[in-house]
Motif scaffolding. Sequence first.
Motif, PDB file in Angstrom:
ATOM      1  N   THR A  35      -6.229  -1.958  -0.316  1.00  0.00           N
ATOM      2  CA  THR A  35      -5.033  -1.998   0.481  1.00  0.00           C
ATOM      3  C   THR A  35      -5.075  -1.555   1.647  1.00  0.00           C
ATOM      4  O   THR A  35      -4.525  -1.814   2.713  1.00  0.00           O
ATOM      5  N   ILE A  36      -5.377  -0.072   1.702  1.00  0.00           N
ATOM      6  CA  ILE A  36      -5.503   0.770   2.928  1.00  0.00           C
ATOM      7  C   ILE A  36      -6.679   0.290   3.842  1.00  0.00           C
ATOM      8  O   ILE A  36      -7.883   0.248   3.275  1.00  0.00           O
ATOM      9  N   PRO A  37      -6.126   0.061   5.217  1.00  0.00           N
ATOM     10  CA  PRO A  37      -7.435  -0.254   6.116  1.00  0.00           C
ATOM     11  C   PRO A  37      -8.363   0.993   6.241  1.00  0.00           C
ATOM     12  O   PRO A  37      -8.432   2.348   5.982  1.00  0.00           O
TER      13      PRO A  37
ATOM     14  N   ALA B  78      -0.920  15.093   2.865  1.00  0.00           N
ATOM     15  CA  ALA B  78      -0.968  15.051   4.260  1.00  0.00           C
ATOM     16  C   ALA B  78      -1.196  13.712   4.969  1.00  0.00           C
ATOM     17  O   ALA B  78      -0.503  13.296   5.853  1.00  0.00           O
ATOM     18  N   VAL B  79      -2.281  13.313   4.475  1.00  0.00           N
ATOM     19  CA  VAL B  79      -2.834  11.932   5.009  1.00  0.00           C
ATOM     20  C   VAL B  79      -1.916  10.683   4.364  1.00  0.00           C
ATOM     21  O   VAL B  79      -1.699   9.718   5.105  1.00  0.00           O
ATOM     22  N   ALA B  80      -1.293  11.066   3.285  1.00  0.00           N
ATOM     23  CA  ALA B  80      -0.552   9.721   2.652  1.00  0.00           C
ATOM     24  C   ALA B  80       0.808   9.750   3.708  1.00  0.00           C
ATOM     25  O   ALA B  80       1.300   8.411   3.921  1.00  0.00           O
ATOM     26  N   LEU B  81       1.242  10.797   3.976  1.00  0.00           N
ATOM     27  CA  LEU B  81       2.696  10.638   4.752  1.00  0.00           C
ATOM     28  C   LEU B  81       2.495  10.143   6.187  1.00  0.00           C
ATOM     29  O   LEU B  81       3.037   9.115   6.754  1.00  0.00           O
ATOM     30  N   VAL B  82       1.195  10.434   6.693  1.00  0.00           N
ATOM     31  CA  VAL B  82       0.883  10.010   8.208  1.00  0.00           C
ATOM     32  C   VAL B  82       0.432   8.391   7.896  1.00  0.00           C
ATOM     33  O   VAL B  82       0.952   7.672   8.901  1.00  0.00           O
TER      34      VAL B  82
ATOM     35  N   ALA C 294       1.009  -1.261  -0.045  1.00  0.00           N
ATOM     36  CA  ALA C 294       0.230  -0.033   0.048  1.00  0.00           C
ATOM     37  C   ALA C 294       0.933   1.234   0.040  1.00  0.00           C
ATOM     38  O   ALA C 294       0.332   2.415  -0.567  1.00  0.00           O
ATOM     39  N   VAL C 295       2.075   1.052   0.824  1.00  0.00           N
ATOM     40  CA  VAL C 295       2.862   2.426   0.618  1.00  0.00           C
ATOM     41  C   VAL C 295       3.511   2.585  -0.627  1.00  0.00           C
ATOM     42  O   VAL C 295       3.376   3.914  -1.023  1.00  0.00           O
ATOM     43  N   TYR C 296       3.530   1.862  -1.556  1.00  0.00           N
ATOM     44  CA  TYR C 296       4.074   2.024  -2.920  1.00  0.00           C
ATOM     45  C   TYR C 296       2.972   2.512  -3.824  1.00  0.00           C
ATOM     46  O   TYR C 296       3.014   3.234  -4.722  1.00  0.00           O
ATOM     47  N   ALA C 297       1.766   2.284  -3.514  1.00  0.00           N
ATOM     48  CA  ALA C 297       0.494   2.773  -4.098  1.00  0.00           C
ATOM     49  C   ALA C 297       0.485   4.266  -3.759  1.00  0.00           C
ATOM     50  O   ALA C 297       0.090   5.109  -4.620  1.00  0.00           O
TER      51      ALA C 297
ATOM     52  N   ALA D  37      -3.825   3.895  -9.042  1.00  0.00           N
ATOM     53  CA  ALA D  37      -3.653   4.309  -7.578  1.00  0.00           C
ATOM     54  C   ALA D  37      -4.877   4.148  -6.594  1.00  0.00           C
ATOM     55  O   ALA D  37      -5.028   3.756  -5.561  1.00  0.00           O
ATOM     56  N   VAL D  38      -5.995   4.703  -7.673  1.00  0.00           N
ATOM     57  CA  VAL D  38      -7.232   4.639  -6.725  1.00  0.00           C
ATOM     58  C   VAL D  38      -7.632   3.041  -6.439  1.00  0.00           C
ATOM     59  O   VAL D  38      -8.235   2.925  -5.270  1.00  0.00           O
ATOM     60  N   VAL D  39      -7.747   2.400  -7.296  1.00  0.00           N
ATOM     61  CA  VAL D  39      -8.007   1.009  -7.231  1.00  0.00           C
ATOM     62  C   VAL D  39      -7.217   0.219  -6.045  1.00  0.00           C
ATOM     63  O   VAL D  39      -7.481  -0.355  -5.560  1.00  0.00           O
ATOM     64  N   VAL D  40      -5.760   0.361  -6.137  1.00  0.00           N
ATOM     65  CA  VAL D  40      -4.962  -0.185  -5.210  1.00  0.00           C
ATOM     66  C   VAL D  40      -5.183   0.458  -3.758  1.00  0.00           C
ATOM     67  O   VAL D  40      -5.223  -0.374  -2.842  1.00  0.00           O
TER      68      VAL D  40
END
Length: 429
Positions: A177-179, A110-114, A4-7, A170-173
């Motif tokens: 994958t993100i909880p 902002a949300v992605a980094l956290v 998910a981090v790579y997404a 990226a939207v699909v992944v």
Amino acid sequence: MPFAVYALGLAVFAQGTSEFMLSGLVSDIAADLHVSIPAAGLLTSAFAIGMVVGAPLMALFSRNWPRRRALLFFLCVFSAVHVVGALTPGYGVLLATRVVGALANAGFWAVALVTAVSMVGPEARARATSVVVGGVTIACVAGVPAGAALGGQWGWRSAFWAVALVSVPAVVVIARTIPGTRPEAVPARARVELRALTRPRLLLTLLTSALVQGATFCAFSYFEPLATRVTGLGAGWVPVLLALFGLGSFVGVTVAGRVVDARPLPLTAAGLVALAVGWAALASTAGSPLATVALVLVQGMLAFGTGTALISWVFRLAPDAPTLSGSFATSAFNVGGALGPWFGGLAIGAGLGFRSPLWVSALLMVLALGSAWASLGTLRAADRSGDRTPAVRQGVDEAPPGAERAGLSSSQQAASKRDKDINHRIGDH
């Protein structure tokens, strides 16, 4: 590293391409929409301003949302405004889409980094950060030249369509994958997080980050006249220099992600010093093609490697501001990105020549070193006063979760942990 981090890095790649690709499309946009080139250039400024303002505002707006929902919302809005931008016949609508796209980009960042940091352990914070920031560096290497090529072949609108399409995977992944659960730290009130972000050492770290990015983009924005009018390279070398800088940036964030967590303080300090020396060296040797090509690569590596390290420091220093720390790191990055080119332009406008932005970059790095030294001084002052709370020592001594809320000193935390270990062993027997 979770997939998910790579997404998240893929989404940032699309957004980074959008942020920087207009540098190669300005003339076409101006001609097609019947506006001046400076007016077309304002599209880039509008995006940068939207990023600076939008990061904390969007983080506050979405702070009570599950992170998956927030990421998908911002990414879908970002993709949609590029579709609108590709279809619009008017400059005003395009300008509005750049502002809205920047707000969505800032919120996503902002949300992605956290989110990335929360999905790994403390020992892998810098590596997770490097994957997300690496999306920007890959955009510099591949996305921006590709956008310029598309614009030259099929018109500037095709580049906007491409950014929208790249966002779809990226939207699909992310959706898969993100909880979808809410982050654990959401119950903290906004003013609690804002108070945590006013600590002197954290503010100085954010200032250092802004100065580093200011130095980076001050030089980067004027590589074209430097190469063609000072170094003596042909116009065909300009894309090569930009690609080399992007390649160095990618290497820098990759290496930083793997080594900074082990020794964050000395490696960050070494990067700051090396950047200051490097910009001065490039200014001094800009007449040499060989030196220019080599130093552009090296400076790209140092700039984004050190920038990644500074972003990871923000998270170390603000463990009790999980929502807003990423947004402030994003704002600092973009403050530098907005002001650096302006400072370089002022130097050129003053008649100081096309080397002058490099000297401005070196000066900004000297200021960054001063800011970093002052940040370290706040830690030493805290040590002398006996203040060893996790809020002050974060990034040097990791505190157990919840220790700050309990108001325990570092010695009390250690004793508590030791007692728990003893009780656990007794229970085993």
